[in-house]
Design a protein around this motif. Structure first.
Motif, short mmCIF file in Angstrom:
data_model
loop_
_atom_site.label_atom_id
_atom_site.label_comp_id
_atom_site.label_asym_id
_atom_site.label_seq_id
_atom_site.Cartn_x
_atom_site.Cartn_y
_atom_site.Cartn_z
N ALA A 126 0.84 -1.21 0.00
CA ALA A 126 0.00 0.00 0.00
C ALA A 126 0.86 1.25 0.00
O ALA A 126 0.45 2.30 -0.48
N ASP A 146 -4.29 1.85 -0.75
CA ASP A 146 -4.54 3.04 0.04
C ASP A 146 -3.91 2.83 1.41
O ASP A 146 -4.41 2.05 2.21
N GLN A 175 -0.02 2.76 -5.99
CA GLN A 175 -1.12 3.62 -5.55
C GLN A 175 -1.82 4.27 -6.74
O GLN A 175 -3.02 4.46 -6.74
N GLU A 179 4.27 4.00 -4.22
CA GLU A 179 3.63 5.08 -4.99
C GLU A 179 3.11 4.62 -6.34
O GLU A 179 2.00 4.95 -6.74
#
Lengths: 382, 309, 452
Positions: C314, C427, C320, C317
């Motif tokens: 999570a 997240d 994400q 980057e």
């Protein structure tokens, strides 16, 4: 040395010498030279028939059969490493070949047991003859690493030859024939009694252990066997006294891989599954560990080593919740132990290898010989 | 390069990119192989426990950097110091007793150590992926459409430094000379007043130190620190064998050859090597190794063993 | 002379032992289960017959208290768990088992056990993710458990299937392999990998902004990889789009060195792939993220399947921004779904130290499924092996209160797995590191996919 090591001459009795003497070349060649060996043999026969009765659970029998299967493979490795001095980390590859042979010829094509087992052994011989010549060119460390490469090559083939091996998914071994004449070892029926699969498997495996042990014992006493030991002890000298180096090394590989293939067949019949990841470095190392712990260069050591290695692991597994292991070992994510059962087993496995090589390099067999020598030479125990 | 590319139906950039990737992978293998070579040169032992040293090194860097929050470069240095101590301690406790034993015996002892240490590592740090969080990941150097990750540059740099260090050390330092002398003839060296014990001990220390550095370079990248890193040592075997087990330069070249061969196989296999089955890149280093050994039984740069009758 | 005597002795001994041994025979199957596999049995038919027989007896007598049976002493029901608690796969095995355990604790503490009176106990054994070891461990405990609530790993389940069939024991496989659906002794839950793949591709292309994008796959070169790719191909066929590049990488194994994806990404970049369907385990998601992070020219979207996820990711980057995970159910802690609210409560009560985790949920749901089958078996008054198979075939729909889709059970040939999937994106602020994007999505044609 030979006098102490060789299963001795006549027992200590009457007016005969009180220690084992080898008086005659034939004494050296006897497999079961004295009364004690014979009594031992009768005892083993007793155990063979008694253990599978109600006394031992199916799970216990399964462990015993596993021990027997490892023993057969280890006897094979011992011929190569212990007697001929050719170190191999590729033994698992041949075990795999045997397993897949059982899966394909036995289960898939439905060949009879008495055909596909010899076929597996012959395939082993063939592969040994192909791979043996590499040992002629390479020595010591280089040979070790090349046999290691064999495992990776094998895994690649096992994973890709899908029509035979089932590829990455592996293959199940269901319904392979296991009968020798009227005896069907997938569920033995004798005198109106039905035996479970585990009981039958035990009978089959240990009968084959006896057979292979006898075969190997005879082999190492033969011309071939003496040549093998000469090559191990000093290959140059062996060559000079007329031992055919190529023939001996290749022959050792052939015998060893034939034994391994038979062990592979049996393990396939027991596990009823063969997958490429099973035949990796770890299995090879287990085999080497067995002969180190049991005793390099003894047939008996291969069997004792299997009992020790497989047995100790089973002992840990069964006692993982006991008072003495409980606090150290965790049996699941909610248990507070420090190591998992598998980790403890692997650590002990490593520790046994290191420990035996440091403190008893000739293995459990040496302990036995030493004890025997002590009793036989008593009171002169030196 | 670009003349070759159209024939291959792989773009030239692809090829160059992959060659650089292979070079980086190869220098990481080379670092591991150097750890093997230093031990083999001095003691004649193939050290399977090198894989365990690599693993411990990677996790110790994590421990210093992430858990104890020290500076990253300091963490690497401390991890290398730890690796050095680990090597010395193992030599003192275990390997010292095996001087002069058959190669096979010592190999198996190092395999035993590998099992012990690998499992202690998972017992301490767990089996899940961890993130080393190194400062190199994510940044690249760009040149002419080719991207070189900083991680790879560092790996190549380390390999170069360690190689030069080895060459200088063996040539000019008295310890290096002592090591070479001991490797050549232990008895003669002893007669010259060289302490074989010290030489062996320092050798194992250096192996641990180099392995820690190798482990750290392999653990870089997001979430890539995991117990499987210990197995990388196996992948570096072909590199070491290829170069000849006692030559540092050979180890580096062997590593680079294996890295390139592996990377190119990966690139070309889907198009041109259907017959070789799925994922031949795993097995190709071993095939190359076996072929070369058949031609040169002591590797490309190894010292042939002279056998006198 | 000596020779003869000892041979005679041996012969007498052997003869007497044979008699002794003969008394020790032991039939494999306590009672009426199928005979050992003599000639390649196609077991579905056999087992069907067996259970029909017991069906009849059940119908004639009213169910009473279940008789003691293997694993059931009349009071406690013992369930087996064969899972790696060591090695690299323990990352998955441990949370799964924690999920099993948390549900069982809840069942015992709050419901008083099955039917309010039979507490459940788990017997956990370390399979080491190795068929041989698993076979040993299976043999060691199979006589002592009613059923296996969790067996982890496709190779392990594969290796144990002949034993499960022969002993007629039921087991919950902890993977979404579609091969399990038609096995009468297995208790799969959740939508299979193919369903996840079909729904994921259909969902992605149903969004207008993604129209016309180039679809590719990146899969491990094993069975697991193939199942995902099969789903993608099915969806692509139905959508009328091509799969531009199908890249492969070596499946994780004890001997594979660390994976780098440079050449595969080169291959995918060369094919101008916009969206990559990625079939992997967490070990390989990490290096993929590294490579994509460092390749600044190429930023494809990645669609992953549930086994590719670890909470650790999570924080990455690249993922994400460019990653969607196909799984089932809803956000961890989504109180609007009753089953999830209950799961959170039970986790907080019985496994407070456990991090929220997909595998934990799966283990919890496995125990929930087994609970429903056990209730049925007790209601029918039969906790024997045959009784359990019987109960599994007659349990009707297994419900997971919305955490997973309902699974229609029945004879193995008629089972219908759930056909909906949910999509998440990374997240770091959410409990499992995942945030729900769309729940219970179902492609129109997903029902047409036939499981062999």
């Amino acid at each position: 040395m030979r006098a102490v090591l060789a299963p001795f001459g006549r027992g200590p009795s009457g007016g005969r010498p009180s220690r084992n003497l080898v008086l005659d070349y034939r004494d050296d060649l006897r497999i079961f030279p004295d009364r004690w060996a014979r009594i031992g043999l009768v005892l083993l026969a007793f155990l063979y028939l008694w253990l599978p009765s109600q006394q031992v659970s199916d799970a216990g029998l399964r462990t015993l059969s596993t021990i027997g299967i490892f023993a057969i493979g280890a006897i094979g490795l011992n011929l190569l490493t212990g007697y001929t001095g050719q170190v191999s980390l590729g033994h698992a590859f041949f075990i795999g070949v045997g397993s897949y042979t059982a899966a394909y010829l036995g289960a898939e094509l439905g060949w009879p047991f008495l055909v596909y087992v010899p076929a597996a052994a012959l395939i082993g011989v063939g592969l040994g003859v192909v791979i043996g010549p590499f040992a002629l060119r390479l020595r010591g460390h280089y040979l070790v690493i090349v046999t290691l490469g064999l495992i990776f090559l094998g895994r690649h083939i096992f994973n890709n030859w899908t029509s035979v091996t089932g590829g990455n998914r592996g293959t199940q071994i269901r319904g392979a024939d296991m009968s020798i004449g009227p005896l069907d070892f997938s569920g033995l029926e004798l005198f109106g009694t039905t035996y479970s699969r585990e009981q039958s498997m035990f009978f089959l495996v240990w009968a084959l252990v006896a057979l292979t042990a006898l075969l190997a014992k005879n082999l190492v006493r033969s011309r071939m066997g003496r040549a093998m030991q000469a090559v191990r002890d000093r290959d140059l000298s062996a060559e000079i006294i007329g031992v055919d180096l190529a023939r001996t090394k290749v022959g050792a590989f052939a015998w060893s891989s034939a034994f391994a293939c038979v062990a592979g067949v049996l393990s396939a019949l027991q596990i009823r599954f063969a997958g490429a990841d099973d035949f990796g470095l770890f299995l090879s190392i287990t085999y080497v560990a067995i002969i180190i712990i049991g005793g390099v260069g003894t047939i008996f050591g291969a069997i004792v080593g299997s009992i020790f290695v497989v047995g100790s692991e089973e002992l840990i597994n069964q006692n993982s919740r006991s008072d003495w292991l409980g606090p150290l070992v965790s049996t699941g994510p909610t248990d507070a132990g420090w190591l998992s059962v598998g980790e403890l087993n692997a650590i002990l496995f490593g520790a046994f290898i290191v420990g035996f090589l440091l403190f008893e390099p000739r293995g459990l067999a040496a302990l036995w010989f030493r004890a025997k020598a002590w009793f036989l030479t008593w009171p002169f125990s030196y | 390069m670009s003349a070759l590319a159209p024939v291959l139906a792989v773009t030239g950039t692809d090829l160059v990119q992959n060659l650089i990737g292979g070079l980086a992978l190869g220098s990481k293998y080379a670092l591991i192989a150097l750890g093997f070579v230093v031990v083999f040169r001095a003691t004649g032992v193939i050290n399977f426990a090198n894989g365990a040293f690599v693993l411990v090194g990677a996790y110790m860097t994590y421990q210093f950097f992430q858990t104890w929050e020290l500076n990253f470069y300091l963490s690497i240095v401390l991890s290398m110091v730890f690796g050095f101590l680990l090597g010395i301690v193992l030599e003192a406790i275990v390997l010292r007793r095996l001087v002069g034993e058959a190669p096979f015996t010592v190999i198996m002892v190092t395999i035993g150590l590998l099992f012990i240490i690998d499992n202690l590592v998972t017992a301490v740090w767990g089996a899940a992926n961890l993130d080393l969080g190194d400062p190199w990941t994510g940044s690249v150097v760009e040149a002419g459409g080719i991207q070189i990750p900083h991680r790879d540059l560092w790996a190549m740099g380390f390999t170069g430094v360690v190689l030069c260090g080895f060459l200088l050390f063996f040539r000019y330092s008295s310890m290096g000379l002592a090591m070479r002398a001991t490797a050549m003839d232990p008895e003669a060296a002893l007669a010259q007043g060289i302490s074989a014990r010290t030489v062996y001990r320092v050798t194992w220390g250096i192996a641990g130190l180099v392995a820690a550095l190798a482990g750290t370079t392999f653990a870089t990248g997001t979430g890539s620190l995991q117990p499987g890193l210990g197995l990388l040592a196996l992948a570096a075997f072909p590199a070491m064998i290829l170069g000849g087990m006692d030559s540092p330069l050979g180890a580096v070249l062997g590593g680079i050859i294996i890295g390139l061969v592996q990377q190119l196989t990966q690139l070309l296999a889907p198009e041109y090597m259907e017959w070789a089955g799925r994922s031949p890149e795993i097995v190709v280093p071993y095939v190359v190794m076996i072929i070369i050994l058949m031609v040169r039984p002591y590797g490309l740069f190894g010292t042939p063993e002279v056998r006198r009758v | 002379m000596m020779q003869k005597r000892w041979r005679r002795l041996l012969a007498v001994f052997l003869a007497s032992m044979l008699v002794l041994g003969a008394c020790g025979g032991r039939d494999d199957d306590d009672g009426d289960a199928a005979p050992p596999d003599d000639d390649t049995p196609t077991d579905t038919a056999d087992n069907g017959d067996d259970t029909d027989d017991t069906d009849d007896t059940d119908d004639t007598e009213p169910p009473g208290d279940p008789e003691p049976a293997p694993g059931f002493d009349g009071e406690t029901i013992r369930l087996g768990v064969l899972t790696p608690t060591s090695g690299t796969v323990a990352v998955i095995g441990n949370p799964l088992t924690a999920g099993n355990q948390a549900y069982v604790d809840y069942l015992n503490e709050e419901l008083g056990g099955i039917a309010g009176q039979y507490p459940v106990e788990l017997v956990v054994e370390d399979s080491a993710y190795d068929p041989t070891t698993a076979g040993q461990r299976y043999a060691a405990i199979s006589d002592d458990v009613v059923a296996f609530v969790q067996i982890l790993g496709t190779p392990v389940v594969n290796a144990l299937l002949p034993d499960l069939i022969e002993d007629n024991v039921i087991a919950g496989p902890a993977s979404l392999d579609s091969a399990w659906i038609r096995e009468p002794n297995l208790m799969p839950i959740g939508g299979p990998y193919q369903v996840q793949a079909i729904n994921a591709v259909d969902w992605y292309f149903s969004q207008p902004e993604n129209e016309g994008q180039v679809l590719c796959t990146l899969a491990s070169d094993d069975e697991y990889g193939d199942t995902g790719v099969a789903g993608v191909e099915f969806a692509a066929d139905n959508l009328g789009i091509d799969i531009a590049v199908q890249a492969e990488y070596p499946a994780p194994s004890p001997t594979r060195p660390a994976q780098t994806f440079e050449s595969q990404i080169g291959q995918l970049e060369g094919g101008d792939c916009d969206v990559i369907f990625f079939v992997a385990t967490p070990t390989d998601t990490a290096p993929l993220n590294t490579v994509l992070t460092e390749n600044t020219d190429y930023n494809p979207t990645v669609l992953g399947q549930s086994p590719s996820w670890l909470g650790l990711f999570a924080g990455f980057e690249y993922l994400q921004e460019n990653f969607f995970l196909a799984s089932e159910g809803t956000n961890y802690g989504d109180e609007s779904v009753p089953g999830m609210a209950e799961l959170v409560r039970i986790k907080e009560t019985y496994a407070p130290e456990q991090e929220p985790d997909l595998y934990f949920n799966f283990g919890y749901l496995q125990a929930m499924a087994m609970h429903q089958i056990l209730e049925e078996a007790v209601a029918r008054g039969d906790l024997s092996r045959d009784g359990m198979v019987d109960a599994m075939e007659n349990v009707g729909t297994l419900s997971f209160d919305g955490v997973f889709g309902d699974y229609e059970y029945g004879p193995a040939d008629e089972r219908q797995p759930p056909t909906s999937s949910s999509f998440f994106r990374p997240d770091p602020d959410s409990p499992m590191g995942l945030d729900l994007v769309e729940r219970d999505y179902e492609a129109d044609y997903v029902g047409d996919f036939t499981f062999e």
